[in-house]
Design an enzyme around this catalytic site. Structure first.
Site, PDB file in Angstrom:
ATOM      1  N   ASP A   1       0.906  -1.150   0.000  1.00 22.73           N
ATOM      2  CA  ASP A   1       0.000   0.000   0.000  1.00 22.73           C
ATOM      3  C   ASP A   1       0.938   1.191   0.000  1.00 22.73           C
ATOM      4  O   ASP A   1       1.521   1.529   1.037  1.00 22.73           O
ATOM      5  CB  ASP A   1      -0.889   0.012   1.247  1.00 22.73           C
ATOM      6  CG  ASP A   1      -1.875   1.165   1.193  1.00 22.73           C
ATOM      7  OD1 ASP A   1      -1.455   2.278   0.829  1.00 22.73           O
ATOM      8  OD2 ASP A   1      -3.061   0.955   1.493  1.00 22.73           O
ATOM      9  N   HIS A   2       1.116   1.797  -1.161  1.00 27.25           N
ATOM     10  CA  HIS A   2       2.229   2.759  -1.269  1.00 27.25           C
ATOM     11  C   HIS A   2       2.028   3.988  -0.375  1.00 27.25           C
ATOM     12  O   HIS A   2       2.975   4.713  -0.103  1.00 27.25           O
ATOM     13  CB  HIS A   2       2.504   3.138  -2.729  1.00 27.25           C
ATOM     14  CG  HIS A   2       1.568   4.152  -3.297  1.00 27.25           C
ATOM     15  ND1 HIS A   2       0.296   3.854  -3.701  1.00 27.25           N
ATOM     16  CD2 HIS A   2       1.721   5.477  -3.539  1.00 27.25           C
ATOM     17  CE1 HIS A   2      -0.292   4.944  -4.170  1.00 27.25           C
ATOM     18  NE2 HIS A   2       0.559   5.946  -4.082  1.00 27.25           N
TER      19      HIS A   2
ATOM     20  N   HIS B   1      -5.769   2.932   0.835  1.00 25.17           N
ATOM     21  CA  HIS B   1      -5.063   4.112   1.343  1.00 25.17           C
ATOM     22  C   HIS B   1      -5.821   4.857   2.458  1.00 25.17           C
ATOM     23  O   HIS B   1      -5.262   5.183   3.491  1.00 25.17           O
ATOM     24  CB  HIS B   1      -4.774   5.113   0.222  1.00 25.17           C
ATOM     25  CG  HIS B   1      -4.127   4.511  -0.994  1.00 25.17           C
ATOM     26  ND1 HIS B   1      -3.255   3.451  -0.929  1.00 25.17           N
ATOM     27  CD2 HIS B   1      -4.232   4.816  -2.318  1.00 25.17           C
ATOM     28  CE1 HIS B   1      -2.843   3.146  -2.148  1.00 25.17           C
ATOM     29  NE2 HIS B   1      -3.429   3.954  -3.004  1.00 25.17           N
TER      30      HIS B   1
END
Ligand code: BG6
Length: 491
Positions: free
Chosen positions: A182-183, A245
């Protein structure tokens, strides 16, 4: 923090993510001196390519998108370890060739059988790749080495499919070897939420229902589909970013302090928050969804979602989503968390705003405080990274007039160090084997549990409401806030 010698095998090298983020991030790590000696990069794709073709693609991607300046000696070092294996995911021979190539790299570059397999491919290909990695024995680490698999979202489409996907991955890799990206968790400002809360004593005493009125988490984008119609349609804003996010941001803002930053402690606290999330009973009045219509953005005329190339004219996919949630625990009971995200909004901005209750009594006349807002602490995730505190202050002069002012912390002014790109941090963590910033499957499933009822409800509601491109979303999103006597923050 340094990683030991290893190979990164990238599936999906010709994809958008590889070119925009992954390949440049690998170069940037090299430029910062953070790639291990002997580091090798192997690309695997359905192209009739040689090593030098993949090296060229990497070179172009680095030149176009790397954060750090291009240095010939860094590039040369990276290029020496670049290899390419052509093949289809269903082709046993290609995976046997991959296994052979990796063995050879171990011998020539001393990578010791340590491999990270990065699946930057649509999830429908996960089963085929994972099966091949198992069949060839590549998933099993011999004594003294490691094997890890990195997967990119979407982790499923709903709870059921997320569970199935996990079962497939688990057949070849143990949970401790699975790194789910999950950047957002790789972003400096997101990690700083933990520092802000737990390295200080200033905020924590008021970080609860006794002082906080509500929390707004916003991820606004000005871009449209950016050529990703095939991925986006049928997914929509909520699945694309709220499920991952924004719920991760909610978890970091809402969680109790972990006993340490070890993965197990951190994940446990995030899971507790996600488990405590409650949806409003009335989803119609407490959610909003929209799709952008034609409009103006940055002085340019842009088409509406339904006119975008590759989008069916009767699509019901939303490009804007807003939802209201509560966290049913002692700290947060009764405090609404409002989450919103959308494409083609006024500008690109992601922030978390903790809005405080009004002072219980004001010893000023109403006229003196007419425009006084509520105190707020705003974590500016991007693009203007920092933290702002809004509070009332006396206006200089002979009267007792009070007005809102802000106090700012800006990364650029306080630190000389530049922030690494989110993927740099995460790729390094994969090589080191440091999992705290990677969500556990339980978090993924808890997030789908939150979203599934909303998606099911929306599926009965027909077309999302239109909003003009370049605006701040559909009227129903404002109405949802107005019903609670609140407004979205102006961005
Ligand atoms: C991705 C979404 O996860 O995040 C995209 O799939 C979105 O739709 C992107 O554009 C935004 O990332 P960032 O880092 O630019 O905020």
């Amino acid at each position: 923090r340094v990683a030991g010698p290893c190979v990164m095998v990238l599936f999906g090298v010709t994809g958008d993510l590889a070119k925009r983020k992954l390949l440049p991030a690998i170069y940037d790590l090299g430029n910062r001196g953070l790639l291990p000696p002997g580091f090798s990069l192997v690309g695997f794709a359905r192209r009739d390519w040689k090593d030098q073709d993949f090296a060229r693609l990497t070179h172009d991607a680095v030149k176009a998108n790397a954060r750090t300046p291009f240095r010939e000696e860094v590039w040369k070092q990276l290029a020496e370890g670049i290899h390419f294996v052509p093949g289809e995911f269903s082709d046993d021979g290609a995976f046997d060739a991959l296994a052979m190539a990796l063995k050879e790299i171990d011998q020539t570059r001393g990578t010791g059988g340590n491999y990270a397999f990065y699946l930057s491919v649509p999830p429908k290909f996960f089963p085929a790749v994972v099966k091949q990695l198992k069949r060839t024995g590549l998933a099993d680490a011999p004594e003294g080495s490691w094997r890890r698999v990195v997967i990119e979202k979407p982790f499923g489409h709903d709870l059921k499919s997320a569970h199935e996907l996990n079962e497939i991955t688990n057949e070849a890799f143990p949970e401790s070897s699975i790194f789910r990206i999950d950047h957002y968790l790789g972003k400096e400002t997101v990690q700083n939420i933990m520092a802000l809360r737990f390295a200080n004593n200033l905020y924590e005493p008021i970080w609860n229902r006794s002082y906080v009125d509500h929390v707004q988490i916003t991820m606004a984008e000005d871009i449209g589909l950016a050529g990703r119609a095939g991925y986006y349609d049928g997914i929509g804003a909520a699945r694309d970013v709220i499920q991952n996010h924004l719920l991760q941001l909610l978890a970091l803002v809402g969680m109790e302090d972990p006993t340490s930053f070890e993965a197990s402690s951190l994940r446990r606290e995030k899971e507790k928050v996600l488990k405590a999330v409650r949806l409003p009973a009335d989803l119609k009045n407490n959610t909003a969804r929209g799709k952008y219509a034609a409009g103006w953005q940055g002085g340019e005329k842009v088409v509406g979602y339904l006119e975008e190339e590759g989008i069916p004219a009767d699509s019901t996919t939303e490009t804007y989503a807003a939802i209201k949630l509560e966290i049913a625990n002692r700290r947060w009971a009764g405090v609404p968390f409002y989450l919103r995200t959308g494409k083609r909004l006024g500008r690109r901005v992601t922030e978390v705003a903790v809005v405080f209750q009004r002072a219980p009594h004001l010893p000023f006349s109403k006229d003196d405080t007419e425009i006084l807002g509520q105190n707020a602490l705003v974590i500016r995730v991007q693009p203007d990274e920092g933290i702002t505190v809004r509070f009332g202050s006396k206006v200089p002069g002979t009267a007792m007039e009070v007005r809102d002012v802000s106090m700012d912390f800006a990364y650029g002014e306080s630190f000389m160090e530049s922030s690494p790109e989110a993927y740099e941090r995460l790729l390094l963590d994969v090589m080191i084997g440091d999992p705290p910033l990677f969500p556990h499957q339980r978090e993924v499933e808890l997030s789908w549990k939150i979203l599934d009822p909303i998606e099911e409800f929306w599926a009965t509601q027909g077309q999302p409401e239109d909003y003009p491109a370049g605006s701040w979303g559909p009227p129903s999103a404002d109405e949802m806030m107005a019903r609670d006597g609140r407004v979205w923050r102006r961005l």
